[in-house]
Design a protein around this motif. Structure first.
Motif, PDB file in Angstrom:
ATOM      1  N   ILE A 259      48.653   0.055 105.056  1.00 47.20           N
ATOM      2  CA  ILE A 259      48.237   0.255 106.447  1.00 47.20           C
ATOM      3  C   ILE A 259      46.775   0.680 106.395  1.00 47.20           C
ATOM      4  O   ILE A 259      46.445   1.734 105.836  1.00 47.20           O
ATOM      5  N   CYS A 260      45.901  -0.136 106.943  1.00 48.18           N
ATOM      6  CA  CYS A 260      44.470   0.136 106.873  1.00 48.18           C
ATOM      7  C   CYS A 260      44.055   1.035 108.030  1.00 48.18           C
ATOM      8  O   CYS A 260      44.165   0.647 109.198  1.00 48.18           O
ATOM      9  N   ALA A 261      43.566   2.217 107.718  1.00 48.98           N
ATOM     10  CA  ALA A 261      43.104   3.139 108.766  1.00 48.98           C
ATOM     11  C   ALA A 261      41.660   2.843 109.174  1.00 48.98           C
ATOM     12  O   ALA A 261      41.269   3.106 110.315  1.00 48.98           O
ATOM     13  N   LYS A 262      40.873   2.263 108.247  1.00 50.50           N
ATOM     14  CA  LYS A 262      39.456   2.000 108.511  1.00 50.50           C
ATOM     15  C   LYS A 262      38.973   0.928 107.542  1.00 50.50           C
ATOM     16  O   LYS A 262      39.280   0.982 106.347  1.00 50.50           O
ATOM     17  N   GLY A 266      34.743   0.165 110.874  1.00 49.97           N
ATOM     18  CA  GLY A 266      35.119   1.430 111.489  1.00 49.97           C
ATOM     19  C   GLY A 266      36.621   1.605 111.583  1.00 49.97           C
ATOM     20  O   GLY A 266      37.397   0.736 111.149  1.00 49.97           O
ATOM     21  N   PRO A 267      37.080   2.730 112.150  1.00 51.58           N
ATOM     22  CA  PRO A 267      38.513   3.008 112.227  1.00 51.58           C
ATOM     23  C   PRO A 267      39.241   2.028 113.153  1.00 51.58           C
ATOM     24  O   PRO A 267      38.686   1.570 114.157  1.00 51.58           O
ATOM     25  N   PHE A 268      40.480   1.728 112.796  1.00 44.75           N
ATOM     26  CA  PHE A 268      41.346   0.975 113.687  1.00 44.75           C
ATOM     27  C   PHE A 268      41.965   1.931 114.709  1.00 44.75           C
ATOM     28  O   PHE A 268      41.813   3.153 114.615  1.00 44.75           O
ATOM     29  N   ASP A 269      42.655   1.348 115.691  1.00 44.68           N
ATOM     30  CA  ASP A 269      43.197   2.147 116.785  1.00 44.68           C
ATOM     31  C   ASP A 269      44.108   3.252 116.248  1.00 44.68           C
ATOM     32  O   ASP A 269      45.045   2.989 115.481  1.00 44.68           O
ATOM     33  N   TYR A 270      43.829   4.469 116.658  1.00 46.09           N
ATOM     34  CA  TYR A 270      44.541   5.635 116.122  1.00 46.09           C
ATOM     35  C   TYR A 270      46.020   5.597 116.477  1.00 46.09           C
ATOM     36  O   TYR A 270      46.892   5.840 115.633  1.00 46.09           O
ATOM     37  N   GLU A 271      46.325   5.288 117.737  1.00 46.11           N
ATOM     38  CA  GLU A 271      47.725   5.329 118.178  1.00 46.11           C
ATOM     39  C   GLU A 271      48.556   4.257 117.490  1.00 46.11           C
ATOM     40  O   GLU A 271      49.675   4.533 117.030  1.00 46.11           O
ATOM     41  N   ILE A 272      48.047   3.039 117.402  1.00 50.23           N
ATOM     42  CA  ILE A 272      48.820   1.967 116.766  1.00 50.23           C
ATOM     43  C   ILE A 272      48.991   2.259 115.283  1.00 50.23           C
ATOM     44  O   ILE A 272      50.087   2.095 114.717  1.00 50.23           O
ATOM     45  N   THR A 273      47.922   2.701 114.621  1.00 52.16           N
ATOM     46  CA  THR A 273      48.007   3.003 113.197  1.00 52.16           C
ATOM     47  C   THR A 273      49.025   4.100 112.932  1.00 52.16           C
ATOM     48  O   THR A 273      49.837   4.015 112.004  1.00 52.16           O
ATOM     49  N   THR A 274      49.012   5.142 113.770  1.00 54.24           N
ATOM     50  CA  THR A 274      49.990   6.235 113.621  1.00 54.24           C
ATOM     51  C   THR A 274      51.405   5.716 113.848  1.00 54.24           C
ATOM     52  O   THR A 274      52.350   6.096 113.127  1.00 54.24           O
ATOM     53  N   ARG A 275      51.562   4.841 114.836  1.00 55.01           N
ATOM     54  CA  ARG A 275      52.871   4.258 115.097  1.00 55.01           C
ATOM     55  C   ARG A 275      53.379   3.482 113.878  1.00 55.01           C
ATOM     56  O   ARG A 275      54.553   3.579 113.504  1.00 55.01           O
ATOM     57  N   LEU A 276      52.505   2.741 113.245  1.00 52.76           N
ATOM     58  CA  LEU A 276      52.888   1.971 112.052  1.00 52.76           C
ATOM     59  C   LEU A 276      53.279   2.892 110.897  1.00 52.76           C
ATOM     60  O   LEU A 276      54.264   2.634 110.189  1.00 52.76           O
TER      61      LEU A 276
END
Length: 346
Positions: A259-262, A266-276
């Motif tokens: 799961i790529c955080a950044k 730059g960073p990917f969407d915080y909410e979707i990344t956290t959901r994943l």
């Protein structure tokens, strides 16, 4: 749901995709294959003006469309010029790791549909002849294609119909090992395109819908920077399915879904990344979160095109990217299940 029963379909589909020459800018054959396969699965699909294949899957709720996107274009080469003795000088399509191409077999595709075979070689290819055979740079100025035809001059080559601008597609060398490894060039990103086709088959076989209207997208210009720029305009969320990075201080292995955080943009969407991340925990998937400092994807192209779309990125761990790549069936299956969880199919 028993995802393991779809391993053979995934492997067979990946093998088929990997067997089709499809360097960026030369993707009609692979998109023809996609449209035929999707039609057989019973989904509406179209090829847009730039060549992306878009599949529409109706959801339980069609008001907030989401999309998954993988790319079927690959790295490659083009003929830059023809030497006086009949060798083809090259220019890169995308960013192949050129030293890894020394000695690779390839196909040369002419504008009139002919295909010739050849070998990519250093211009000092023989240890018995050239004193710099082992030390000469392996780059565009020092490598060329030797054609498998009797040619001794530029004129001989042109008589075959080969000219500057013709595509040179090198062998994928696809192998699935008994230990579960997929060894091949262009795992980035045909393995993930095979995952998307497998998701479509899972939904068909089990007569299930995703929660939201979903576009399954296959982009055709990712390796040259604009594959995601012409995806459907109403996408609220985009999940890019692309290779996960392995190496240096990264955590991911070939058996995991990354799961790529950044990435470099730059960073990917915080909410979707956290959901994943939470979905991976919920379903006991072997997943890690990493940072890709030398990486961009279709998400960047989408944002640069002005989309108001949130995005995240996942993918199976791939070792030796843009060279002789390798991943494992466990990494592919972990990615498949995380995609299914994201779409709320499980």
């Amino acid at each position: 749901m028993n995802f393991e029963q779809y391993q053979n379909y995934l492997i067979d589909t990946a093998s088929s995709l990997l067997s089709i020459d499809s360097a960026s800018g030369f993707t009609t054959n692979v998109t023809d294959y996609l449209l035929k396969t999707v039609e057989e699965l019973g989904y509406p699909a179209y090829r847009n003006n730039i060549g992306n294949v878009i599949v529409t899957v109706e959801g339980e709720d069609d008001t907030e469309p989401v999309a998954l996107s993988a790319h079927v274009d690959t790295l490659g080469l083009m003929v830059r010029s023809i030497t006086s003795d009949g060798m083809l000088m090259i220019t890169s399509v995308g960013s192949p790791l050129l030293p890894s191409l020394d000695g690779e077999y390839c196909n040369i595709h002419t504008r009139d549909g002919k295909v010739y075979t050849g070998t990519i070689l250093s211009l000092s290819p023989a240890i018995h002849v050239f004193p710099d055979a082992s030390t000469r740079d392996r780059d565009e100025q020092n490598m060329a294609v030797r054609i498998d035809e009797i040619v001794h001059s530029k004129e001989d080559v042109e008589a075959l119909g080969i000219h500057a601008g013709d595509f040179v597609c090198y062998d994928s060398k696809t192998t699935f090992t008994k230990s579960g490894f997929l060894k091949s060039r262009f795992i980035d990103d045909k393995a993930c395109s095979a995952l998307e086709l497998t998701l479509l088959k899972i939904m068909k076989d089990n007569v299930i819908k995703p929660k939201h209207k979903t576009y399954i997208c296959f982009s055709t210009h990712e390796e040259i920077g604009y594959g995601g720029a012409t995806l459907p305009k109403d996408i609220k969320e985009l999940l890019v399915i692309d290779m996960g990075c392995v190496g240096l201080d990264l955590t991911c292995t070939e058996e995991q879904v990354s799961i790529c955080a950044k990435d470099s943009s730059g960073p990917f969407d915080y909410e979707i990344t956290t959901r994943l991340v939470n979905l991976a925990k919920k379903y006991n998937l072997d997943a890690v979160t990493d940072i890709y400092p030398r990486y961009t994807s279709d998400a960047l192209a989408l944002w640069r095109a002005g989309y108001d779309t949130r995005a995240a990125l996942i993918g199976p761990g791939v070792q030796a990217s843009h060279g002789m790549e390798r991943t494992h069936i466990k990494g592919l299956m972990n990615t498949l299940e995380l995609c299914a969880a994201y779409l709320e199919l499980i």
